[in-house]
Design a protein around this motif. Structure first.
Motif, PDB file in Angstrom:
ATOM      1  N   LEU A 159       6.865  -0.737  -5.106  1.00 15.08           N
ATOM      2  CA  LEU A 159       6.539  -1.934  -4.329  1.00 15.08           C
ATOM      3  C   LEU A 159       6.588  -1.653  -2.828  1.00 15.08           C
ATOM      4  O   LEU A 159       5.776  -2.183  -2.061  1.00 15.08           O
ATOM      5  N   SER A 160       7.500  -0.799  -2.416  1.00 12.20           N
ATOM      6  CA  SER A 160       7.612  -0.487  -0.983  1.00 12.20           C
ATOM      7  C   SER A 160       6.375   0.246  -0.477  1.00 12.20           C
ATOM      8  O   SER A 160       5.963   0.062   0.677  1.00 12.20           O
ATOM      9  N   LEU A 161       5.753   1.074  -1.322  1.00 12.60           N
ATOM     10  CA  LEU A 161       4.537   1.777  -0.923  1.00 12.60           C
ATOM     11  C   LEU A 161       3.370   0.803  -0.772  1.00 12.60           C
ATOM     12  O   LEU A 161       2.569   0.904   0.167  1.00 12.60           O
ATOM     13  N   ILE A 162       3.264  -0.129  -1.708  1.00 10.43           N
ATOM     14  CA  ILE A 162       2.220  -1.148  -1.602  1.00 10.43           C
ATOM     15  C   ILE A 162       2.420  -1.968  -0.337  1.00 10.43           C
ATOM     16  O   ILE A 162       1.468  -2.235   0.413  1.00 10.43           O
ATOM     17  N   GLU A 163       3.656  -2.345  -0.078  1.00  8.56           N
ATOM     18  CA  GLU A 163       3.961  -3.140   1.120  1.00  8.56           C
ATOM     19  C   GLU A 163       3.605  -2.380   2.392  1.00  8.56           C
ATOM     20  O   GLU A 163       3.057  -2.958   3.345  1.00  8.56           O
ATOM     21  N   GLU A 164       3.886  -1.081   2.408  1.00  7.96           N
ATOM     22  CA  GLU A 164       3.609  -0.269   3.591  1.00  7.96           C
ATOM     23  C   GLU A 164       2.124  -0.283   3.938  1.00  7.96           C
ATOM     24  O   GLU A 164       1.740  -0.418   5.101  1.00  7.96           O
ATOM     25  N   VAL A 165       1.276  -0.168   2.924  1.00 10.51           N
ATOM     26  CA  VAL A 165      -0.171  -0.162   3.164  1.00 10.51           C
ATOM     27  C   VAL A 165      -0.671  -1.551   3.562  1.00 10.51           C
ATOM     28  O   VAL A 165      -1.488  -1.695   4.475  1.00 10.51           O
ATOM     29  N   VAL A 166      -0.182  -2.563   2.885  1.00 10.56           N
ATOM     30  CA  VAL A 166      -0.623  -3.932   3.187  1.00 10.56           C
ATOM     31  C   VAL A 166      -0.276  -4.297   4.629  1.00 10.56           C
ATOM     32  O   VAL A 166      -1.043  -4.985   5.316  1.00 10.56           O
ATOM     33  N   GLN A 167       0.862  -3.829   5.109  1.00 10.25           N
ATOM     34  CA  GLN A 167       1.288  -4.138   6.477  1.00 10.25           C
ATOM     35  C   GLN A 167       0.497  -3.380   7.536  1.00 10.25           C
ATOM     36  O   GLN A 167       0.297  -3.889   8.647  1.00 10.25           O
ATOM     37  N   ASN A 168       0.020  -2.190   7.198  1.00 14.14           N
ATOM     38  CA  ASN A 168      -0.515  -1.304   8.229  1.00 14.14           C
ATOM     39  C   ASN A 168      -2.023  -1.113   8.224  1.00 14.14           C
ATOM     40  O   ASN A 168      -2.558  -0.480   9.152  1.00 14.14           O
ATOM     41  N   TYR A 169      -2.715  -1.654   7.226  1.00 15.57           N
ATOM     42  CA  TYR A 169      -4.161  -1.422   7.142  1.00 15.57           C
ATOM     43  C   TYR A 169      -4.896  -2.733   6.886  1.00 15.57           C
ATOM     44  O   TYR A 169      -4.334  -3.677   6.314  1.00 15.57           O
ATOM     45  N   ASP A 170      -6.146  -2.761   7.295  1.00  9.96           N
ATOM     46  CA  ASP A 170      -7.000  -3.932   7.126  1.00  9.96           C
ATOM     47  C   ASP A 170      -8.037  -3.625   6.052  1.00  9.96           C
ATOM     48  O   ASP A 170      -8.916  -2.786   6.262  1.00  9.96           O
ATOM     49  N   GLN A 242       5.329  -9.273  -9.466  1.00 16.26           N
ATOM     50  CA  GLN A 242       6.038  -8.893  -8.242  1.00 16.26           C
ATOM     51  C   GLN A 242       5.080  -8.293  -7.224  1.00 16.26           C
ATOM     52  O   GLN A 242       5.113  -8.627  -6.031  1.00 16.26           O
ATOM     53  N   ALA A 243       4.221  -7.391  -7.695  1.00 15.42           N
ATOM     54  CA  ALA A 243       3.275  -6.728  -6.803  1.00 15.42           C
ATOM     55  C   ALA A 243       2.297  -7.735  -6.194  1.00 15.42           C
ATOM     56  O   ALA A 243       2.022  -7.704  -4.986  1.00 15.42           O
ATOM     57  N   LYS A 244       1.786  -8.625  -7.017  1.00 11.21           N
ATOM     58  CA  LYS A 244       0.866  -9.631  -6.501  1.00 11.21           C
ATOM     59  C   LYS A 244       1.561 -10.525  -5.477  1.00 11.21           C
ATOM     60  O   LYS A 244       1.010 -10.829  -4.415  1.00 11.21           O
ATOM     61  N   GLY A 245       2.780 -10.957  -5.800  1.00  8.74           N
ATOM     62  CA  GLY A 245       3.521 -11.809  -4.868  1.00  8.74           C
ATOM     63  C   GLY A 245       3.734 -11.146  -3.533  1.00  8.74           C
ATOM     64  O   GLY A 245       3.598 -11.786  -2.474  1.00  8.74           O
ATOM     65  N   LEU A 246       4.045  -9.848  -3.555  1.00  7.59           N
ATOM     66  CA  LEU A 246       4.247  -9.091  -2.317  1.00  7.59           C
ATOM     67  C   LEU A 246       2.963  -9.048  -1.497  1.00  7.59           C
ATOM     68  O   LEU A 246       2.975  -9.288  -0.283  1.00  7.59           O
ATOM     69  N   VAL A 247       1.837  -8.733  -2.158  1.00  2.68           N
ATOM     70  CA  VAL A 247       0.544  -8.634  -1.467  1.00  2.68           C
ATOM     71  C   VAL A 247       0.157  -9.971  -0.854  1.00  2.68           C
ATOM     72  O   VAL A 247      -0.211 -10.054   0.324  1.00  2.68           O
ATOM     73  N   LYS A 248       0.253 -11.029  -1.644  1.00  2.00           N
ATOM     74  CA  LYS A 248      -0.177 -12.343  -1.173  1.00  2.00           C
ATOM     75  C   LYS A 248       0.739 -12.894  -0.088  1.00  2.00           C
ATOM     76  O   LYS A 248       0.299 -13.631   0.798  1.00  2.00           O
ATOM     77  N   GLU A 249       2.023 -12.527  -0.143  1.00  2.00           N
ATOM     78  CA  GLU A 249       2.957 -12.964   0.893  1.00  2.00           C
ATOM     79  C   GLU A 249       2.593 -12.355   2.235  1.00  2.00           C
ATOM     80  O   GLU A 249       2.683 -13.002   3.278  1.00  2.00           O
ATOM     81  N   LYS A 250       2.145 -11.099   2.202  1.00  2.00           N
ATOM     82  CA  LYS A 250       1.763 -10.421   3.441  1.00  2.00           C
ATOM     83  C   LYS A 250       0.413 -10.908   3.946  1.00  2.00           C
ATOM     84  O   LYS A 250       0.196 -11.049   5.147  1.00  2.00           O
ATOM     85  N   ASN A 251      -0.515 -11.134   2.994  1.00  2.00           N
ATOM     86  CA  ASN A 251      -1.861 -11.576   3.380  1.00  2.00           C
ATOM     87  C   ASN A 251      -2.521 -12.254   2.185  1.00  2.00           C
ATOM     88  O   ASN A 251      -2.966 -11.589   1.257  1.00  2.00           O
ATOM     89  N   GLU A 252      -2.598 -13.556   2.217  1.00  2.00           N
ATOM     90  CA  GLU A 252      -3.143 -14.340   1.106  1.00  2.00           C
ATOM     91  C   GLU A 252      -4.589 -13.991   0.808  1.00  2.00           C
ATOM     92  O   GLU A 252      -5.078 -14.164  -0.313  1.00  2.00           O
ATOM     93  N   GLN A 253      -5.307 -13.469   1.812  1.00  2.00           N
ATOM     94  CA  GLN A 253      -6.730 -13.187   1.656  1.00  2.00           C
ATOM     95  C   GLN A 253      -7.016 -11.883   0.925  1.00  2.00           C
ATOM     96  O   GLN A 253      -8.151 -11.640   0.499  1.00  2.00           O
ATOM     97  N   ILE A 254      -6.023 -11.031   0.760  1.00  2.00           N
ATOM     98  CA  ILE A 254      -6.242  -9.759   0.059  1.00  2.00           C
ATOM     99  C   ILE A 254      -6.365 -10.008  -1.439  1.00  2.00           C
ATOM    100  O   ILE A 254      -5.515 -10.659  -2.052  1.00  2.00           O
ATOM    101  N   GLY A 255      -7.441  -9.499  -2.035  1.00  2.00           N
ATOM    102  CA  GLY A 255      -7.624  -9.624  -3.471  1.00  2.00           C
ATOM    103  C   GLY A 255      -6.669  -8.721  -4.228  1.00  2.00           C
ATOM    104  O   GLY A 255      -6.220  -7.693  -3.704  1.00  2.00           O
ATOM    105  N   PHE A 256      -6.374  -9.096  -5.468  1.00  2.00           N
ATOM    106  CA  PHE A 256      -5.426  -8.325  -6.260  1.00  2.00           C
ATOM    107  C   PHE A 256      -5.993  -8.116  -7.667  1.00  2.00           C
ATOM    108  O   PHE A 256      -6.312  -9.082  -8.370  1.00  2.00           O
ATOM    109  N   GLY A 257      -6.141  -6.859  -8.060  1.00  2.00           N
ATOM    110  CA  GLY A 257      -6.701  -6.546  -9.368  1.00  2.00           C
ATOM    111  C   GLY A 257      -6.079  -5.312  -9.976  1.00  2.00           C
ATOM    112  O   GLY A 257      -5.254  -4.629  -9.356  1.00  2.00           O
ATOM    113  N   ILE A 258      -6.489  -5.013 -11.203  1.00  2.00           N
ATOM    114  CA  ILE A 258      -5.948  -3.877 -11.949  1.00  2.00           C
ATOM    115  C   ILE A 258      -7.090  -3.205 -12.713  1.00  2.00           C
ATOM    116  O   ILE A 258      -8.038  -3.869 -13.135  1.00  2.00           O
ATOM    117  N   TYR A 259      -6.980  -1.883 -12.866  1.00  2.00           N
ATOM    118  CA  TYR A 259      -7.864  -1.152 -13.772  1.00  2.00           C
ATOM    119  C   TYR A 259      -7.121  -0.907 -15.078  1.00  2.00           C
ATOM    120  O   TYR A 259      -5.950  -0.480 -15.078  1.00  2.00           O
TER     121      TYR A 259
END
Length: 400
Positions: A159-170, A242-259
């Motif tokens: 989760l910390s790796l996902i958070e790091e990217v969400v915080q630092n990239y557009d 948990q992962a989706k909640g983290l992403v959406k908390e940082k930026n609600e506009q980021i889509g969230f999906g899985i392969y």
């Protein structure tokens, strides 16, 4: 259903396959320019690859250039370089994380080697004695060292790796891959045993025989096998939330999906239930209530790998296969088990059509017509087979 991704055409650019090409700026430009001409709307960019390396500047994880295979990437940020080109050409970036694959059996410098208690423990047949035995992931034959999804330190790290990217990239969206167990034989660690006993509210009398016994042609289910399958799927779904909640908390506009693989009748072995809680599909390995472990309803999109050489159900049946082992059948099954609660982006593995451009074109057409969108895996095959032009011509025809 989230309509944002309906009609999306996604080009998957695997770093392992394309990294040596994409070190060159002109190649990055060429890939994305061709992707645009071919009608793609989104490009998948690897942030974390299956062996635990990341391709961006991270304060937490080893950079891919620390692996001998990709030394030339030292000091370079693949994620940012790709995003710059993707944005320049007006396309959208989907950042990909290989979640629970955290090392390579031939590389002792990984996080998985440094944290051996993270590693999956397989309960499998010993090749020499044909007796069941426990094997740590670093000693298993799977090249990727999978880590235990239920281990709290593993969850925190991923989760910390996902958070790091969400915080630092557009970028436009996140897609998770390998967000699963490796197979039905892992994990059988003491942490998993303790957690499962807490889940069922009792001690297991015969561990692990009450779960399963490995056999040459699969496993012999124990009395708790179906409950074990539900528990594993619940673990993965809890992490997904948990992962989706983290992403959406940082930026609600980021889509969230899985392969995932489209072979739902077998994918339970990886501890994943990618179905909707609202579907009524049943299989013999399910216990009552299994569908409560589904996660499709929380996704913005789902990519299912419809990785079959047969395009239509009739072709599969003619070749002695179940109809869901075709592109058409896989899309149909994907929509049934997700109860059309999430856009299904139908994926093609182009190596299935090597030397048969006609079958490739049929498969693309089926995905576009029957799926909610298209995913092509992988860009490298468009290069090797010289198939960019096929898609470009199809795009031009569609615009007439």
């Amino acid at each position: 259903m989230n309509q944002t991704y309906v009609g999306a055409k996604v080009l998957w650019v695997d770093f392992l396959a394309n990294g040596r090409y994409l070190i060159q700026e002109e190649k990055r430009q060429s890939y994305i320019q061709l992707a645009k001409e071919a009608g793609f709307s989104h490009v998948v960019v690897d942030a974390k690859i299956p062996y635990g390396y990341v391709t961006f500047h991270s304060s937490l994880a080893p950079h891919v250039s620390s692996w001998e295979r990709f030394r030339e990437w030292a000091g370079k940020d693949y994620v940012q370089l790709m995003m710059d080109v993707i944005k320049e050409h007006g396309l959208q970036a989907i950042v990909k994380f290989d979640v629970f694959a955290e090392g390579n059996i031939n590389d002792t410098s990984s996080k998985a080697h440094a944290n051996k208690e993270w590693q999956v423990t397989y309960y499998q047949l010993d090749a020499s004695t044909s007796t069941p035995t426990f094997t740590k992931a670093e000693e298993f034959h799977e090249p990727s060292i999978f880590v235990n999804p239920v281990h709290p330190e593993v969850q925190k790290y991923e989760l910390s790796l996902i958070e790091e990217v969400v915080q630092n990239y557009d970028f436009h969206a996140v897609v998770l891959d390998r967000c699963r167990y490796p197979n039905v034989n892992g994990d059988f660690s003491e942490i998993s045993r303790t957690n499962f006993e807490r889940y069922i509210g009792m001690k297991i009398r015969c561990w692990p025989e009450d779960i399963l016994i490995p056999k040459k042609n699969g496993v012999q289910p124990g009395s708790l096998y179906k409950t074990w399958l539900t528990w594993r799927a619940t673990n993965i779904t809890n992490f997904v939330h948990q992962a989706k909640g983290l992403v959406k908390e940082k930026n609600e506009q980021i889509g969230f999906g899985i392969y995932v693989g489209s072979w739902y009748p077998e994918f339970y072995e990886e501890g994943v239930n990618w179905a909707s809680v609202h579907n009524d599909v049943t299989f013999p390995w399910m216990e009552e209530g299994y569908m409560k472990s589904g996660y499709a309803d929380c996704l913005d999109f789902l990519m299912t790998g419809c990785y079959y050489p047969d395009v239509f159900e009739g072709e599969a049946i003619q070749h002695g296969k179940e109809k869901w082992r075709s592109v058409e059948g896989a899309i149909d099954l994907s929509k049934k088990v997700t109860a059309q609660q999430v856009p299904v982006l139908a994926g093609l593995f182009l190596q299935e059509y090597e030397g048969d451009a006609f079958q490739f074109k049929k498969a693309v057409e089926e995905c576009v017509n029957s799926g909610d969108g298209l995913m092509i895996f992988d860009a490298i095959y468009l290069e090797l087979y010289d198939w960019w032009q096929i898609l470009i011509e199809e795009q031009k025809e569609g615009q007439k």
